[in-house]
Scaffold this motif. Structure first.
Motif, PDB file in Angstrom:
ATOM      1  N   VAL B 151       0.854  -1.192   0.000  1.00 21.00           N
ATOM      2  CA  VAL B 151       0.000   0.000   0.000  1.00 21.00           C
ATOM      3  C   VAL B 151       0.886   1.236   0.000  1.00 21.00           C
ATOM      4  O   VAL B 151       1.804   1.346   0.817  1.00 21.00           O
ATOM      5  N   LEU B 152       0.615   2.141  -0.916  1.00 27.64           N
ATOM      6  CA  LEU B 152       1.346   3.404  -1.009  1.00 27.64           C
ATOM      7  C   LEU B 152       0.395   4.520  -0.586  1.00 27.64           C
ATOM      8  O   LEU B 152      -0.585   4.807  -1.277  1.00 27.64           O
ATOM      9  N   SER B 153       0.667   5.123   0.568  1.00 27.54           N
ATOM     10  CA  SER B 153      -0.253   6.095   1.139  1.00 27.54           C
ATOM     11  C   SER B 153       0.471   7.411   1.404  1.00 27.54           C
ATOM     12  O   SER B 153       1.670   7.539   1.138  1.00 27.54           O
ATOM     13  N   ALA B 154      -0.255   8.389   1.943  1.00 27.96           N
ATOM     14  CA  ALA B 154       0.327   9.713   2.142  1.00 27.96           C
ATOM     15  C   ALA B 154      -0.193  10.360   3.417  1.00 27.96           C
ATOM     16  O   ALA B 154      -1.328  10.125   3.815  1.00 27.96           O
ATOM     17  N   GLY B 155       0.675  11.159   4.048  1.00 28.20           N
ATOM     18  CA  GLY B 155       0.283  11.910   5.227  1.00 28.20           C
ATOM     19  C   GLY B 155       1.077  13.204   5.302  1.00 28.20           C
ATOM     20  O   GLY B 155       2.001  13.429   4.514  1.00 28.20           O
ATOM     21  N   PHE B 156       0.718  14.038   6.274  1.00 26.04           N
ATOM     22  CA  PHE B 156       1.459  15.297   6.479  1.00 26.04           C
ATOM     23  C   PHE B 156       2.827  15.038   7.121  1.00 26.04           C
ATOM     24  O   PHE B 156       3.828  15.536   6.681  1.00 26.04           O
ATOM     25  N   MET B 157       2.800  14.238   8.216  1.00 25.77           N
ATOM     26  CA  MET B 157       4.020  14.088   9.016  1.00 25.77           C
ATOM     27  C   MET B 157       4.137  12.651   9.518  1.00 25.77           C
ATOM     28  O   MET B 157       3.138  11.976   9.723  1.00 25.77           O
ATOM     29  N   ALA B 158       5.379  12.248   9.740  1.00 28.65           N
ATOM     30  CA  ALA B 158       5.632  10.968  10.409  1.00 28.65           C
ATOM     31  C   ALA B 158       6.737  11.171  11.420  1.00 28.65           C
ATOM     32  O   ALA B 158       7.548  12.093  11.292  1.00 28.65           O
ATOM     33  N   ASP B 159       6.782  10.316  12.432  1.00 32.06           N
ATOM     34  CA  ASP B 159       7.983  10.276  13.262  1.00 32.06           C
ATOM     35  C   ASP B 159       8.857   9.107  12.792  1.00 32.06           C
ATOM     36  O   ASP B 159       8.470   8.356  11.903  1.00 32.06           O
ATOM     37  N   ARG B 160      10.000   8.970  13.392  1.00 35.53           N
ATOM     38  CA  ARG B 160      10.960   7.962  12.915  1.00 35.53           C
ATOM     39  C   ARG B 160      10.544   6.530  13.253  1.00 35.53           C
ATOM     40  O   ARG B 160      11.163   5.570  12.806  1.00 35.53           O
ATOM     41  N   HIS B 161       9.498   6.399  14.063  1.00 31.81           N
ATOM     42  CA  HIS B 161       8.982   5.058  14.350  1.00 31.81           C
ATOM     43  C   HIS B 161       7.888   4.653  13.367  1.00 31.81           C
ATOM     44  O   HIS B 161       7.502   3.493  13.312  1.00 31.81           O
ATOM     45  N   GLY B 162       7.363   5.652  12.627  1.00 30.01           N
ATOM     46  CA  GLY B 162       6.316   5.337  11.661  1.00 30.01           C
ATOM     47  C   GLY B 162       4.928   5.755  12.078  1.00 30.01           C
ATOM     48  O   GLY B 162       3.955   5.438  11.394  1.00 30.01           O
ATOM     49  N   ASN B 163       4.805   6.459  13.199  1.00 26.31           N
ATOM     50  CA  ASN B 163       3.497   7.029  13.535  1.00 26.31           C
ATOM     51  C   ASN B 163       3.177   8.127  12.523  1.00 26.31           C
ATOM     52  O   ASN B 163       4.048   8.936  12.185  1.00 26.31           O
ATOM     53  N   ILE B 164       1.928   8.155  12.067  1.00 28.50           N
ATOM     54  CA  ILE B 164       1.557   9.067  10.984  1.00 28.50           C
ATOM     55  C   ILE B 164       0.514  10.070  11.455  1.00 28.50           C
ATOM     56  O   ILE B 164      -0.498   9.700  12.060  1.00 28.50           O
ATOM     57  N   TYR B 165       0.770  11.331  11.135  1.00 26.98           N
ATOM     58  CA  TYR B 165      -0.266  12.367  11.226  1.00 26.98           C
ATOM     59  C   TYR B 165      -0.700  12.644   9.789  1.00 26.98           C
ATOM     60  O   TYR B 165       0.095  13.117   8.979  1.00 26.98           O
ATOM     61  N   THR B 166      -1.934  12.292   9.482  1.00 26.42           N
ATOM     62  CA  THR B 166      -2.360  12.433   8.082  1.00 26.42           C
ATOM     63  C   THR B 166      -2.673  13.866   7.717  1.00 26.42           C
ATOM     64  O   THR B 166      -2.742  14.189   6.538  1.00 26.42           O
TER      65      THR B 166
END
Lengths: 559, 559
Positions: B151-166
């Protein structure tokens, strides 16, 4: 966490303000976001206000039971007139809330053992029903006109920041928590175990950003093996019906993806896939993709390569190790354990499968069915979501296309849409000799008595494509008139009043026309329908099939 | 993260093994879970295999466009025959994948500007269509028979662990990511910004446990204001139709909760709530709960207290600050920004609202409609999900009950179910003088040419309860026969061929019988339908209503 946007004034943020006030008042009883177990009743009295809409997670396989027991201990002078919103009303304290005057209004989906008491509380004026919903209706309304103030949910583990590992029964948690988390509601999750850091959790199912408080329960949440059917109770009649289902429905329409309701009939189908269906050369041609709870009776079909994938509403007790050892089949996390999701599985069961097959307690002459019987407001659960034709579907499969009406001609054939196969599979008489086919559903009397605007129908007759009894299959999707449909239903209604009223010549003609099929019409010999066809005849054999991975709960162990 | 369960043998974990291999091979190009921007093409060539099912997030308001542009640069000798699964095919490179031989098969929901090119690639044999779906069908199949490898997805921000703020366009991300994350698929998320720690994120929309890799995009993902309609283009005819909708549908049936499609007609309704509907004394009685993208034209209704809640499929560019300042109305996170969720909003729009109202390009005499016109495989988006009667619904509202058939008598009235109101709102002629009412939908020719089993119908005639044109309203739910239904449609079809073929006496009788209503039948004077009724006549006035919080995109600013 940063705040990246401007803060609103109070006029437009009453919910946020109310939440901040509640949290400030609870502060002395909380350590960060952790509520001390012993303080839960007091804290609930602070975090909930009279009249609040409170979602209480009652699931099939996960119960926020520490929170419900605690809420029932609240002081009714402090907490009253709550509007409870519950997928499943399954525990005594769920109704104690009403008896004690803490709650007044109830919106729910399913009430098994508590259904009689709901009716009584209603009669006594202690409880008002908002509505009885299917599961995804209830979730949907949390986003529209039943936006919750507080959600009480449950998981296996939390860390001190509020990240939640739900365990294999994620079930309703995401659907219940999101509406509150993003509307300034308060989310409280009970867990069996608290760990310090996110790295101590097997995985995160609900991120901490969505959770306000966690509390360690006094004991692990209650779970029972609701979806386990012991093959030893499967009778030859179930096997005969299972053979008809495979021959007359699954094979005929090339059913590739499906949902099985729970019961001995569908368990029989699962258990003769590796024997009877195998002998018909159907492996790889039918029953490849499943949406259902992890029924232990599916194990032999999985082990013999029938099943490609199973997506689950919830888990099933005892299946944990087996599921973890079959990640190609089940949806599991990196940690190896199941991730279920009832909202997504309900969607999948509606929009992506060819067939639903389930049972019911009563069917009328029109084919309407209900599990509501006198005095019991049992609710719907998910059956109506599964048991209808989702008219918003636009992709085609062979089975779906097979349901097209033949009345379209020429270019208009491009306008003929397919249908989801909805199969009702019932014996003409229930245990105890009660007829399944009735003149009028009890649901109508229940609706009248409870002043409901319409009867609690589980599945409407015009949504049923196939009716399967021990007599045969009525291919209802082929009916060209209501009268023909009723004749087809009567043709398989056996020696019930509805069946006996039918002229045998009518039934003979329906068979000739291919509208009804009896076992012999399908090339099935009744004498072949023996328990010998079952790939597993008891729980011990299921355990053996699983290589010891299925750990049958104590009540099913007889060896 | 701990592994709490036994590890399976390879026979049952081919997907897990394949994933582990791919990740091991990519290791030299990754820093933990972060892929270096410059290495993305190479890494995609490693993490994706020929023939893989690849979900590519193309949304209305969020595009994984760095990932799609990068995938299109892959070497077709390395990556070929991909099976692309895309909610929205909206960008040129989405189809470059097929032209270059990287992808072969396409399952999708919506293709706006790219619809003509899809048809051409199909004709040239460079592209095969799996199916054209509605959104929630597509999500559902990811759990059943289209389980993704990547799956290729998109978000605004991520941290280095992979938590996503969409960001505010969470949109499809949860629905697309969960099926891969829990089936040993690989989840790759492009972000505009990488931060070190979860505490640096505004909130977590997708937990790190579900994400395998993040990559910082070369530039922020593309977003355009698709749902903004400038009030300056609203004409008196739109206002007349909006008045009829309010008087003849919303007021008559007490429509409390609803979904508006996008267009000038529905924008006109939104903009005359604070004027015309207010003068009818309807505030608080209709239009309280909404499921729709944050249309700027809804601002005046919100500011005047008409709107209680809005749940959103996605966001709308320019509305960020306004939404954040109205948390009682919109679903926002603790950080203050919108949380949208298309899967949940589609569910809410199906199961929890009274009414859907939308437009179309063509309607035939039966009331079937489609936006597919010659040579364009435009897809469905969510309209068919919104524009049908969800037969799995069991709770009642006044509007829903109002749609019951009057043919049920006695106890059988308890068996009559309500219906969702599905309103088609169209002018009888489109821009350029093309008739909206046609003998045969172009969709049929398109289906024939593309060898599709059925025509791509947006909304089927038997799902439409009301047809609203500038001539009047046809109350189609009241039709007792197909012939009567067709006469009702013709009665509001104006001077199109279908309208002209109708005997005026038939129309007069339908009006007398209350099956059709013209403006005068509803107490509406055509001369009152002027732009004076619009609460905002242009974008600048919307900005003023919002107190400067709505930040109109450049193309809408003319002051």
């Amino acid at each position: 966490m940063q705040s990246s946007v401007v803060q609103p004034d109070n006029l437009w943020s009453t919910r946020r303000y109310a939440k901040q006030q509640k949290i400030a008042n609870a502060k002395k009883y909380t350590d960060g976001m952790v509520i001390a177990t012993a303080d839960i009743v007091r804290v609930l009295e602070i975090l909930i206000c009279p009249g609040d809409k409170v979602v209480l997670e009652g699931n099939n396989q996960k119960q926020a039971d520490f929170l419900s027991r605690s809420l029932a201990q609240a002081n009714p002078k402090v907490l009253h007139d709550l509007h409870m919103i519950m997928p499943s009303v399954g525990r005594p304290e769920h109704l104690d809330l009403f008896e004690r005057g803490i709650a007044r209004r109830l919106d729910f989906s399913f009430a098994g053992t508590q259904s009689l008491r709901i009716s009584q509380l209603l009669e006594d004026g202690l409880l008002e029903i908002g509505a009885i919903h299917t599961y995804i209706e209830l979730y949907s309304r949390l986003l529209v006109d039943l936006i919750p103030n507080v959600v009480l949910s449950a998981g296996f583990m939390a860390d001190r920041h509020g990240n939640i590992y739900t365990g294999p029964s994620t079930e309703d948690s995401p659907a219940l928590i999101e509406p509150a988390a993003f509307s300034n509601g308060i989310v409280i999750v009970q867990v069996n175990e608290l760990v310090d850091d996110v790295t101590d959790l097997p995985r995160v199912d609900i991120p901490a950003s969505w959770v306000d408080f966690v509390v360690v329960a006094d004991r692990p949440f209650y779970i029972e093996p609701l979806f386990t059917r012991d093959p030893k109770h499967i009778k030859p009649v179930h096997i005969l019906m299972a053979m008809m289902a495979i021959r007359g429905i699954y094979e005929r329409h090339q059913v590739q993806s499906l949902n099985h309701g729970i019961g001995f009939n569908t368990a029989a189908i699962e258990l003769i896939l590796p024997t009877y269906a195998e002998s018909l050369g159907l492996k790889g041609k039918i029953c490849r993709h499943w949406t259902l709870n992890p029924h232990p009776t599916l194990i032999p079909a999985i082990e013999t390569g029938w099943v490609e994938h199973v997506h689950c509403f919830g888990t099933e007790l005892g299946m944990e190790q087996y599921i973890a050892a079959r990640p190609d089949i089940f949806f599991t996390g990196r940690d190896g354990s199941l991730r279920s999701n009832r909202m997504m599985c309900q969607l999948a069961g509606q929009y992506a499968v060819d067939l639903f097959i389930g049972a019911t307690l009563q069917i009328d002459a029109h084919g309407h069915s209900s599990t509501v019987t006198k005095g019991r407001l049992a609710g719907f659960g998910g059956a109506p979501n599964m048991g209808h034709d989702p008219r918003g579907r636009r992709h085609a499969t062979p089975a779906w296309l097979d349901m097209r009406s033949s009345t379209f001609q020429g270019d208009d054939t491009y306008l003929a849409r397919g249908k989801k196969l909805v199969v009702q599979m019932v014996e003409t008489f229930q245990e105890g000799g009660k007829a399944t086919f009735v003149e009028q559903l009890d649901a109508i009397a229940v609706a009248k008595k409870a002043a409901m605007p319409l009867a609690p129908i589980m599945i409407y007759g015009d949504d049923v494509t196939h009716l399967l009894t021990e007599e045969g299959i009525a291919y209802l999707y082929k009916a060209e008139s209501l009268a023909q449909r009723e004749a087809m239903i009567a043709a398989v209604a056996g020696v019930t009043d509805i069946g006996l009223a039918q002229n045998p010549q009518t039934t003979a003609r329906l068979r000739q026309d291919g509208l009804v099929a009896f076992p012999e019409d399908l090339g099935i010999r009744r004498t072949d329908a023996t328990r010998e066809l079952l790939a597993a005849k008891n729980i011990a054999e299921l355990v053996r099939w699983s290589d010891g991975l299925y750990q049958a709960p104590a009540q099913f162990r007889s060896w």
